[in-house]
Scaffold this active site. Structure first.
Site, PDB file in Angstrom:
ATOM      1  N   TYR A 124      17.985 -16.034  27.288  1.00  0.00           N
ATOM      2  CA  TYR A 124      19.143 -15.591  26.511  1.00  0.00           C
ATOM      3  C   TYR A 124      20.472 -16.171  27.019  1.00  0.00           C
ATOM      4  O   TYR A 124      21.528 -15.666  26.679  1.00  0.00           O
ATOM      5  CB  TYR A 124      19.217 -14.056  26.504  1.00  0.00           C
ATOM      6  N   LYS A 169       4.986 -14.058  33.468  1.00  0.00           N
ATOM      7  CA  LYS A 169       3.935 -14.908  32.909  1.00  0.00           C
ATOM      8  C   LYS A 169       3.837 -16.148  33.797  1.00  0.00           C
ATOM      9  O   LYS A 169       3.915 -17.294  33.334  1.00  0.00           O
ATOM     10  CB  LYS A 169       4.322 -15.247  31.452  1.00  0.00           C
ATOM     11  N   ASP A 202       1.611 -10.115  28.489  1.00  0.00           N
ATOM     12  CA  ASP A 202       0.692  -9.756  27.403  1.00  0.00           C
ATOM     13  C   ASP A 202      -0.158  -8.546  27.798  1.00  0.00           C
ATOM     14  O   ASP A 202      -0.388  -7.636  26.984  1.00  0.00           O
ATOM     15  CB  ASP A 202      -0.179 -10.958  26.979  1.00  0.00           C
ATOM     16  N   ASP A 226      13.401  -7.068  26.761  1.00  0.00           N
ATOM     17  CA  ASP A 226      13.921  -6.746  25.428  1.00  0.00           C
ATOM     18  C   ASP A 226      12.768  -6.326  24.508  1.00  0.00           C
ATOM     19  O   ASP A 226      12.807  -5.291  23.835  1.00  0.00           O
ATOM     20  CB  ASP A 226      14.622  -8.011  24.895  1.00  0.00           C
ATOM     21  N   ASP A 230      11.516  -2.216  23.213  1.00  0.00           N
ATOM     22  CA  ASP A 230      11.440  -1.754  21.820  1.00  0.00           C
ATOM     23  C   ASP A 230      10.036  -1.239  21.503  1.00  0.00           C
ATOM     24  O   ASP A 230       9.871  -0.255  20.786  1.00  0.00           O
ATOM     25  CB  ASP A 230      11.802  -2.888  20.853  1.00  0.00           C
TER      26      ASP A 230
END
Ligand code: ATP
Length: 338
Positions: A124, A169, A202, A226, A230
């Site tokens: 970001y 990851k 994941d 992020d 959610d």
């Protein structure tokens, strides 16, 4: 000690949920005699139309002169406001507590986890380029920012159930997430009382659905945090009850996770609990960072008052109730003063 709080009601349902939160803040001041100096710092789409900037210099100055910002949701100009504030105030930690509240639909009633997301870098940072027919984005992971977020997360875990899951990851993103996971491991040696587990993003997305109750603190990079937060918000009653904080070294920004929700704005249907629990996070942060015990007491009292209100069946429509935004704010304030 006086706490200086800037207030930005934002757009859409912002005015309604802020009004309810201020009613509750009034009850807190009355019951706990906490001195607070509240100053408006307008921002968002309406401010952009009226003043030509979504975050005018005067608002920025009010915010810089304050200890914290209690912020409502901002519409289309959200990024201009929040990204600027994160950078300007170096708000490096994004905190999302996900706790099942009694009397509202939750996936399980024993979910109580905290996502600590690095807030300043990762994908970001906005470094995107077009190269001919292609486009590429750069992902920045620095040692400094990784140390800072890891230390913050371990401190939070030390005060909770003492378990951290670091999410990454590194099997694919060997350099960037390799660095992040190595740093978290290094920092963990300073906190031997906290158990560290490593999990691929994941697997974490799956485990949040499979066994969300097993998580205490999750620490991760910007975009993974992020997305996971959610997902996790849906496990504990949805956007109407999900608070968040953006924390820097000496400033905190507290805001509900939800957006401006134009579909329900002005109808009195917005749930103010996410905004009120964000204010509760602000009180806890004052309690901890400024060693003000009355703020800690007030924060616990707000949570109890929210639970009492839900128990009394006072709920907005998205939770299956018929109460208005104002009814909920009033009930929480009355419970605080009873
Ligand atoms: P953004 O991109 O700014 O997040 P969005 O439209 O994707 O905006 P929200 O504004 O958060 O997301 O709204 C998503 C849905 O959740 C809408 O249907 C909205 O009515 C509902 N919603 C959001 N906040 C609340 C709230 N406080 N109370 C009740 N419903 C809400």
């Amino acid at each position: 000690m006086a706490h200086k709080i800037a207030l930005m009601k934002g757009d859409g349902i912002g005015a309604e949920v802020m009004e309810a939160a201020l009613q509750v803040l009034g009850a807190i001041q009355e019951r706990f005699q906490i001195e607070m100096i509240l100053t408006d710092a307008p921002g968002g789409d309406t401010t952009l139309t009226e003043e030509g900037s979504a975050l005018p210099p005067d608002s920025l100055q009010v915010i810089r002169d304050s200890d914290a910002l209690l912020k409502g949701p901002v519409g289309e100009s959200a990024l201009d406001v929040i990204v600027k504030l994160r950078q300007d105030l170096d708000l490096f930690a994004n905190l999302r507590p996900l706790k099942a509240l009694p009397h509202i639909p939750s996936f399980r009633d024993d979910i109580d986890l905290l996502i600590v997301r690095e807030n300043t870098e990762g994908l970001y940072v906005g470094m995107e380029f077009e190269v001919g027919d292609n486009a590429l984005a750069l992902r920045l992971i620095s040692r400094g920012a990784s140390v800072r977020i890891a230390e913050y997360a371990f401190k939070m875990a030390s005060r909770r159930r003492k378990k951290i899951v670091m999410v990454h990851k590194a099997n694919v993103l060997r350099k960037t997430d390799g660095l992040f996971s190595n740093v978290v491991k290094e920092v963990s040696t300073k906190f031997p009382q906290v158990e560290l587990e490593s999990m691929y993003v994941d697997a974490c997305a799956m485990n949040l659905i499979r066994n969300p109750e097993s998580f205490d603190v999750i620490v991760t990079t910007n975009m993974f945090g992020d997305i996971l937060s959610d997902e996790a918000a849906q496990l504990v009653g949805g956007l109407g009850v999900a608070p968040s904080a953006n924390i820097g070294t000496s400033f905190g920004l507290f805001e509900p996770v939800h957006g401006a929700a134009p579909d329900i704005a002005g109808k009195g249907q917005a749930n103010p609990i996410a905004m009120i629990l964000s204010m509760k996070m602000m009180l806890s942060w004052f309690g901890e960072s400024r060693e003000d015990d009355s703020c800690n007491e007030a924060a616990s009292a707000v949570e109890k008052a929210v639970i009492n209100t839900l128990q009394g069946g006072i709920r907005t429509p998205e939770l299956g109730g018929t109460s208005t935004t104002n009814d909920v704010g009033k009930a929480i304030s009355s419970s605080l003063l009873s």
